[in-house]
Design a protein around this motif. Sequence first.
Motif, short mmCIF file in Angstrom:
data_model
loop_
_atom_site.label_atom_id
_atom_site.label_comp_id
_atom_site.label_asym_id
_atom_site.label_seq_id
_atom_site.Cartn_x
_atom_site.Cartn_y
_atom_site.Cartn_z
N ALA A 1 10.33 1.47 -12.06
CA ALA A 1 9.39 2.58 -11.92
C ALA A 1 8.08 2.14 -11.27
CB ALA A 1 9.12 3.20 -13.29
N GLU A 2 7.65 0.90 -11.50
CA GLU A 2 6.40 0.42 -10.92
C GLU A 2 6.52 0.29 -9.40
OE1 GLU A 2 2.56 -0.94 -10.25
OE2 GLU A 2 3.47 0.25 -11.85
N LEU A 3 7.66 -0.22 -8.93
CA LEU A 3 7.89 -0.30 -7.48
C LEU A 3 7.89 1.10 -6.87
CD1 LEU A 3 10.63 -3.07 -7.12
CD2 LEU A 3 8.20 -3.24 -6.54
N GLN A 4 8.53 2.04 -7.57
CA GLN A 4 8.55 3.41 -7.07
C GLN A 4 7.13 3.97 -6.97
OE1 GLN A 4 11.20 5.90 -9.38
NE2 GLN A 4 12.57 4.15 -9.72
N ARG A 5 6.31 3.72 -7.99
CA ARG A 5 4.94 4.25 -8.00
C ARG A 5 4.15 3.70 -6.82
NH1 ARG A 5 0.12 2.78 -8.95
NH2 ARG A 5 0.75 0.66 -9.48
N ARG A 6 4.29 2.41 -6.55
CA ARG A 6 3.51 1.80 -5.47
C ARG A 6 3.95 2.32 -4.10
NH1 ARG A 6 2.51 -4.51 -6.52
NH2 ARG A 6 1.16 -4.11 -4.72
N LEU A 7 5.23 2.57 -3.95
CA LEU A 7 5.72 3.08 -2.67
C LEU A 7 5.40 4.56 -2.49
CD1 LEU A 7 9.12 1.18 -2.58
CD2 LEU A 7 7.21 0.85 -1.00
N GLN A 8 5.39 5.30 -3.59
CA GLN A 8 5.09 6.73 -3.51
C GLN A 8 3.65 6.99 -3.09
OE1 GLN A 8 6.18 7.84 -7.48
NE2 GLN A 8 8.26 8.44 -6.92
N ALA A 9 2.78 6.00 -3.26
CA ALA A 9 1.37 6.18 -2.92
C ALA A 9 1.10 6.02 -1.43
CB ALA A 9 0.53 5.17 -3.71
N ILE A 10 2.11 5.67 -0.65
CA ILE A 10 1.93 5.38 0.78
C ILE A 10 2.29 6.61 1.60
CG2 ILE A 10 2.64 3.86 2.67
CD1 ILE A 10 3.44 1.83 0.47
N ASP A 11 1.43 6.94 2.58
CA ASP A 11 1.67 8.16 3.35
C ASP A 11 1.87 7.93 4.84
OD1 ASP A 11 -0.85 7.45 4.10
OD2 ASP A 11 -1.84 9.26 3.33
N ASP A 12 2.02 6.66 5.28
CA ASP A 12 2.33 6.45 6.70
C ASP A 12 3.37 5.35 6.83
OD1 ASP A 12 0.89 3.77 7.88
OD2 ASP A 12 -0.24 4.61 6.20
N ALA A 13 4.16 5.41 7.92
CA ALA A 13 5.32 4.55 8.09
C ALA A 13 4.94 3.08 8.20
CB ALA A 13 6.12 4.98 9.31
#
Length: 271
Positions: A219-231
Amino acid sequence: MTARIAVPAALPAYARLPLGFSVEPLQRALSDLPATAWQPHFNRDYFEGDWSGIALLAPADAPDSLLAGHGEPVATPLLEASPFWQDLLARLPGPIRSARLLRLGAGARIREHRDPDLGDDDGDLRLHLPIHSHEAVEFILEGRAIPMRPGELWFLDLSRSHRVENPSPHARIHLVLDCRRTPELLERIAAGLADTPPAQEARGTRQFALFRAAVHRDAELQRRLQAIDDAQSFAETAVALAAGIGLHFSEEDVRAAMQQGRRSWIEQWVI
């Protein structure tokens, strides 16, 4: 009458041609060339590290000896002074319009790109003859690693997406030929199809798949990736996070996966 090999209606992505060369003489002749003969590749936009070359045969109208052109091929002084390279080119399927030794240094990479002119109906056919390589080097064509080995002659359709990774401590050097599209050369390509070894899944692709599986479980990896908004930031962060758990791939591997039609990365990783 000798039966003629049927010329394929469409070119394959790659084929190993039925023609091979002894590696040791190639490597000796390469070592005889002066170190000062290597010049930086003209295209600075899509590689990292050392990508350099030596022209043996180049079109007369090419503004750079490593650059393709449409004029008649002219031998460089290095070719004129070397019976070995002259004899080698005479053995290769022709007519050859350019012949270059291209070196990708240790730790260097060529980023994803296409050479669209090679896809024209009258475009040249590009052949690769590996001279120095390493098992860690990957020539990735449309997401698959082509299993080229030193001394083998390969056709590659580089109008398709391709890139090269050299994470090894050694330089990778190929003789790269641009040849006119002739029925005879097309027949050689067709003849090589039957015993051409299949391309393999690229190492970075495998590692990226393991990373995606790890994200599904964390879940922590998911949270960190979900915070990114550009490729771009997404690719950079994915590479860094993966390295932290012992997985290694490049930003190119992430971008290549995206280009293959996978979208909404963050949504896919929400459990």
